[in-house]
Write a protein that holds these residues in place. Sequence first.
Motif, mmCIF file in Angstrom:
data_model
loop_
_atom_site.group_PDB
_atom_site.id
_atom_site.type_symbol
_atom_site.label_atom_id
_atom_site.label_comp_id
_atom_site.label_asym_id
_atom_site.label_seq_id
_atom_site.Cartn_x
_atom_site.Cartn_y
_atom_site.Cartn_z
ATOM 1 N N UNK A 17 42.571 14.531 -28.622
ATOM 2 C CA UNK A 17 42.285 15.506 -28.023
ATOM 3 C C UNK A 17 42.456 15.430 -26.168
ATOM 4 N N UNK A 18 41.883 14.243 -26.356
ATOM 5 C CA UNK A 18 42.123 13.209 -25.214
ATOM 6 C C UNK A 18 42.918 12.973 -24.373
ATOM 7 N N UNK A 19 44.242 12.974 -25.253
ATOM 8 C CA UNK A 19 45.638 12.892 -24.836
ATOM 9 C C UNK A 19 45.787 14.635 -23.989
ATOM 10 N N UNK A 20 45.768 15.080 -24.524
ATOM 11 C CA UNK A 20 46.284 16.399 -24.071
ATOM 12 C C UNK A 20 45.050 17.083 -23.082
ATOM 13 N N UNK A 21 44.140 16.301 -22.549
ATOM 14 C CA UNK A 21 43.188 16.353 -20.648
ATOM 15 C C UNK A 21 44.126 15.395 -20.030
ATOM 16 N N UNK A 22 44.205 14.257 -20.824
ATOM 17 C CA UNK A 22 45.347 13.694 -19.382
ATOM 18 C C UNK A 22 46.367 14.279 -19.300
ATOM 19 N N UNK A 23 47.109 14.942 -20.461
ATOM 20 C CA UNK A 23 48.459 15.720 -19.638
ATOM 21 C C UNK A 23 47.758 16.409 -19.078
ATOM 22 N N UNK A 24 47.189 17.173 -18.381
ATOM 23 C CA UNK A 24 46.275 18.208 -18.691
ATOM 24 C C UNK A 24 46.518 17.901 -16.959
ATOM 25 N N UNK A 25 45.026 16.484 -16.398
ATOM 26 C CA UNK A 25 45.619 15.989 -14.676
ATOM 27 C C UNK A 25 46.692 16.107 -14.719
ATOM 28 N N UNK A 26 46.907 14.840 -15.335
ATOM 29 C CA UNK A 26 48.354 14.227 -14.857
ATOM 30 C C UNK A 26 50.075 15.602 -14.560
#
Length: 662
Positions: free
Chosen positions: A105-114
Amino acid sequence: MNRRFLLPCLLLVLAGGPASARTTIEIFDTAEAVNRACDAGLAAAREAAEDIRQVPIDQAGVDNVLAAWDDLYMAMSDRIGPAYLQAYVHPDQAVRDAGQDCINRTTRLETDLYQNPALFQRVQAVVPDDAADKALQTHLLAEFEDSGVALPDERRQRAKTLLQRIEELGQQFQQNLRENDTVLTFGPDEQRGLPDAFIERVPGDDEGNLRLQMQYPHYFPFMENAADADARERFYRAFNNRGGDANLDILDQLESLRRELAGLYGFDSYAAFATRRRMVGDPSTVHAFLDRVADTLAPLQTAELAQLTRLKAEHTGRDEVTLAPWDKSFYLTRLRESRYDIDAEAMRRHFPMPAMTDWVLHVAEKLYGLRFVSAEVPVWHEDVRYYHVHDRNSDIRLGGLYLDLHPRDGKYGHAAAFGVHGASTRAGRKPTSVLVTNFTRSGLTPDELETYLHEIGHALHGVLSTTRYAMLSGTEVELDFVEAPSQMFQAWSYRLESLQTIPRVCPDCPPVDADLVERMEESRRAGQALFYGRQWLYAQYDMQLAGPAPVDPMTRWRKLESATPLGHVEGTRFPATFGHIAGGYAAGYYGYMWAEALGLDMLSAFDDGLMDPEVGQRFRRTVLARGGERPASELVRDFLGRDTRPDAFFEKLRNAPVKPAP
């Protein structure tokens, strides 16, 4: 592993209270607690990112963008970091599974932010005040670019899908290895040659059978000592089939997805895409380095193989024999015992546990000017120990260190250092590291002692960091430099000057004198060419999987391994066990040898005194404390007073001793 919020071998966590005041870890007892912490961490990140997005472009600055992003990083990792760690070490599988889900889940959010253009524009607009600000800005812009923020919309969305899927598959690969529950049973007749101490400490049954798991503390002693070649072959085949077809399929998917990801950016290979952010700069530098390694090792491997084959012939009484892969460790052990009088299992009495922990910490204290203070804090397993780390001169607390040293079911099966708090002088944040190994409780072999020093080197790289920004703390350096401080620190495990200090913490330990150290060194170098030949094979395989042409992972491995001195064993699937390239070391395994060349070069600064605190504290200040605030090449130049060179590494390879068989 992800190199954004959750860095390779790093966890950034907090157990309540202000970040500047705590260096301990929140312990989760249930999957529900993991999920709550994960939800809170993700929500905090979204809220902080929205605040940054609202900053007017013409007002974007160090405080409201760069420092704010670092605050976002710390707030997110304070809550999510414990879940990440406990996905690898918690005794409860439900907690581990919840931690694994949180990572995804964290990976998905990181990608969204970056991938957010508005956030990217604000980072771009900042005018840094100094080099540290510039380093963080450069780091962030690289993360944005690697996530596809500047790509056209369709390609950006495809990059997002690819990045998420790559991370999910990498985590599944690791979980398949970690959760492997294969048990092999070896009867009394198959136990000939095994040390009594080994038989006593591993699981058995009422009929005298041993029940061995796919763990290093079971596998390596068995392969080194079991006289029954058929038993060794059985264990070898099982150990080299961990992960099975499921992981081979994952590796095949990862190869394809990474190549497609690189293509979105105009690169013809994932190797080209990845190495542009590293010391080497491009794949051609890697291939030139590997070619030089191969040329140096070729005659030495041939000679070592012949030596071990002769030893097998003498041992079996047969004139015509072939050395099989499951024979190598067994006959190397016999060679070390007969020629150098080094019995690895017997050496455990020289390096007993927990005295070796006291000694390792003693070496670090003397070398780097530290003081380790044991403290009782909540832990995830009763074996875990925690220490406050203080500067010896000022008594200022620098950070915290957890040691989780012994094997158990479901625990991460390798050795690794997880950074638990990234340092931030700006926020008054103290660093914390967790060292995870799988050592036996009785004592260490010389190889295991070397591993201990290597991994504590990683942990200290995190704990001794004093960077302004947490995102640049500790091992947040170029991937092909991250192993260098640890590769250097291994030397303290086999040099007389450091080993002769053992009596200071263990007066009853058998003495380690000059003769023993010399024999240990000769023994350590026996089989060295075959060892580095294997490292070359792993690196070459990794680079070919990351190359421009699609390859079938198993077919390519079979071809490469078949060309090595020991050949390929049909029915084995080593690539299914190769967790490094399923994770953060893809197109980066060469970094172990590359970093060792750097480490040996840095070690030359200690030639006049391995325990010299003046040199040690200079290394602490110029390299360990600086994290990723400056390029690694500049850190090494600051420490050595010159550019680095690989001469010491290749001299080590050339000096691999191959003496005529008696």
